[in-house]
Design a protein around this motif. Structure first.
Motif, short mmCIF file in Angstrom:
data_model
loop_
_atom_site.label_atom_id
_atom_site.label_comp_id
_atom_site.label_asym_id
_atom_site.label_seq_id
_atom_site.Cartn_x
_atom_site.Cartn_y
_atom_site.Cartn_z
N ALA A 14 74.25 -18.84 -13.02
CA ALA A 14 72.89 -18.31 -13.06
C ALA A 14 71.99 -19.52 -12.86
CB ALA A 14 72.60 -17.63 -14.40
N THR A 15 70.75 -19.29 -12.49
CA THR A 15 69.81 -20.38 -12.29
C THR A 15 68.49 -20.05 -12.96
OG1 THR A 15 70.85 -20.92 -10.17
CG2 THR A 15 68.66 -21.83 -10.56
N ILE A 16 67.94 -21.04 -13.67
CA ILE A 16 66.59 -20.94 -14.21
C ILE A 16 65.68 -21.67 -13.23
CG2 ILE A 16 65.01 -21.60 -16.06
CD1 ILE A 16 67.37 -21.37 -18.00
N TRP A 17 64.66 -20.97 -12.77
CA TRP A 17 63.70 -21.53 -11.81
C TRP A 17 62.36 -21.68 -12.50
CZ3 TRP A 17 65.52 -22.60 -6.96
CH2 TRP A 17 66.73 -21.99 -6.59
N THR A 18 61.72 -22.80 -12.28
CA THR A 18 60.38 -23.05 -12.80
C THR A 18 59.44 -23.32 -11.64
OG1 THR A 18 61.33 -24.01 -14.80
CG2 THR A 18 59.00 -24.46 -14.37
N ILE A 19 58.33 -22.58 -11.59
CA ILE A 19 57.30 -22.84 -10.59
C ILE A 19 56.33 -23.83 -11.22
CG2 ILE A 19 55.50 -21.87 -9.12
CD1 ILE A 19 56.95 -19.15 -9.42
N LEU A 20 56.31 -25.03 -10.68
CA LEU A 20 55.46 -26.09 -11.22
C LEU A 20 54.01 -25.88 -10.81
CD1 LEU A 20 57.87 -29.05 -10.44
CD2 LEU A 20 57.64 -27.79 -12.59
N GLY A 21 53.11 -26.59 -11.45
CA GLY A 21 51.68 -26.47 -11.19
C GLY A 21 51.30 -26.72 -9.74
N SER A 27 64.83 -26.22 -10.35
CA SER A 27 65.91 -25.33 -10.73
C SER A 27 66.89 -26.02 -11.67
CB SER A 27 66.65 -24.82 -9.49
OG SER A 27 67.30 -25.88 -8.83
N LYS A 28 67.51 -25.21 -12.52
CA LYS A 28 68.56 -25.67 -13.42
C LYS A 28 69.71 -24.68 -13.32
CE LYS A 28 70.53 -27.69 -16.98
NZ LYS A 28 71.28 -28.89 -16.85
N GLU A 29 70.84 -25.12 -12.77
CA GLU A 29 72.00 -24.25 -12.62
C GLU A 29 72.75 -24.16 -13.94
OE1 GLU A 29 74.80 -23.79 -9.00
OE2 GLU A 29 75.69 -25.32 -10.29
N LEU A 30 73.12 -22.94 -14.33
CA LEU A 30 73.84 -22.68 -15.57
C LEU A 30 75.28 -22.32 -15.23
CD1 LEU A 30 71.13 -20.39 -17.19
CD2 LEU A 30 71.29 -22.88 -17.27
N THR A 31 76.21 -23.07 -15.74
CA THR A 31 77.62 -22.85 -15.44
C THR A 31 78.40 -22.53 -16.71
OG1 THR A 31 78.14 -25.20 -15.68
CG2 THR A 31 77.53 -24.44 -13.46
N THR A 48 64.75 -17.55 -24.87
CA THR A 48 66.21 -17.52 -24.74
C THR A 48 66.60 -16.62 -23.57
OG1 THR A 48 66.42 -17.77 -27.14
CG2 THR A 48 68.37 -17.01 -25.96
N LEU A 49 67.55 -17.10 -22.78
CA LEU A 49 68.08 -16.34 -21.66
C LEU A 49 69.49 -15.89 -21.99
CD1 LEU A 49 67.72 -15.44 -18.63
CD2 LEU A 49 68.94 -17.56 -18.05
N GLY A 64 65.04 -24.20 -21.26
CA GLY A 64 65.29 -25.44 -20.53
C GLY A 64 66.68 -25.53 -19.93
N GLY A 65 67.53 -24.52 -20.17
CA GLY A 65 68.86 -24.50 -19.58
C GLY A 65 69.97 -25.06 -20.45
N LYS A 66 69.68 -25.32 -21.72
CA LYS A 66 70.72 -25.83 -22.62
C LYS A 66 71.54 -24.65 -23.16
CE LYS A 66 71.47 -28.41 -26.85
NZ LYS A 66 70.87 -29.04 -28.01
N PHE A 67 72.87 -24.79 -23.07
CA PHE A 67 73.78 -23.77 -23.56
C PHE A 67 73.67 -23.66 -25.08
CE2 PHE A 67 78.08 -22.78 -25.22
CZ PHE A 67 78.18 -21.48 -24.76
N ILE A 68 73.56 -22.42 -25.59
CA ILE A 68 73.47 -22.19 -27.03
C ILE A 68 74.82 -21.71 -27.56
CG2 ILE A 68 72.38 -20.85 -28.86
CD1 ILE A 68 69.92 -20.61 -27.00
N LYS A 69 75.31 -20.59 -27.03
CA LYS A 69 76.59 -20.05 -27.50
C LYS A 69 77.09 -18.97 -26.57
CE LYS A 69 76.52 -16.68 -30.85
NZ LYS A 69 76.44 -16.19 -32.21
N GLU A 70 78.37 -18.65 -26.69
CA GLU A 70 78.98 -17.58 -25.91
C GLU A 70 79.39 -16.46 -26.85
OE1 GLU A 70 82.13 -17.05 -22.34
OE2 GLU A 70 82.85 -18.25 -24.02
N ILE A 71 79.12 -15.25 -26.42
CA ILE A 71 79.59 -14.06 -27.12
C ILE A 71 80.76 -13.56 -26.28
CG2 ILE A 71 79.02 -11.74 -27.91
CD1 ILE A 71 76.05 -12.76 -27.92
N PRO A 72 82.00 -13.68 -26.78
CA PRO A 72 83.16 -13.34 -25.96
C PRO A 72 83.27 -11.86 -25.68
CG PRO A 72 83.84 -13.97 -28.17
CD PRO A 72 82.36 -14.15 -28.10
N LYS A 73 84.11 -11.57 -24.73
CA LYS A 73 84.36 -10.19 -24.34
C LYS A 73 84.88 -9.40 -25.53
CE LYS A 73 87.07 -7.40 -21.16
NZ LYS A 73 88.01 -7.41 -20.04
#
Length: 79
Positions: A14-21, A27-31, A48-49, A64-73
């Motif tokens: 996934a990608t977080i996109w920020t439109i600057l002033g 962009s910040k790619e989330l892996t 939170t995303l 800001g794209g920092k991983f917080i936690k995973e909720i498993p299947k």
């Protein structure tokens, strides 16, 4: 003021996109997902995303794209 949005992708990211002033995109790619990311949804407060993957997991990220936690299947059980 900045505007932030997110996209999901079939390449397992996934990608977080920020439109600057100045109108430029940052962009910040989330892996971390092991299969395609099917959804990306912001919390009510926009801080939170949550990303959901075809692997059945949900991953939580800061704006800001920092991983917080995973909720498993969770396996569904019927009957």
């Amino acid at each position: 003021m900045t505007n932030v949005f997110a996209t999901a992708s079939t390449d397992n990211t996934a990608t977080i996109w920020t439109i600057l002033g100045n109108g430029q995109l940052e962009s910040k790619e989330l892996t971390g997902h092991t299969m395609q990311v099917r959804t990306a949804t912001w919390s009510h407060d926009g801080e939170t995303l949550a990303t959901g993957s075809a692997d059945g997991s949900i991953r939580l990220w800061t704006k800001g794209g920092k991983f917080i936690k995973e909720i498993p299947k969770v396996e569904k059980k019927y009957g």
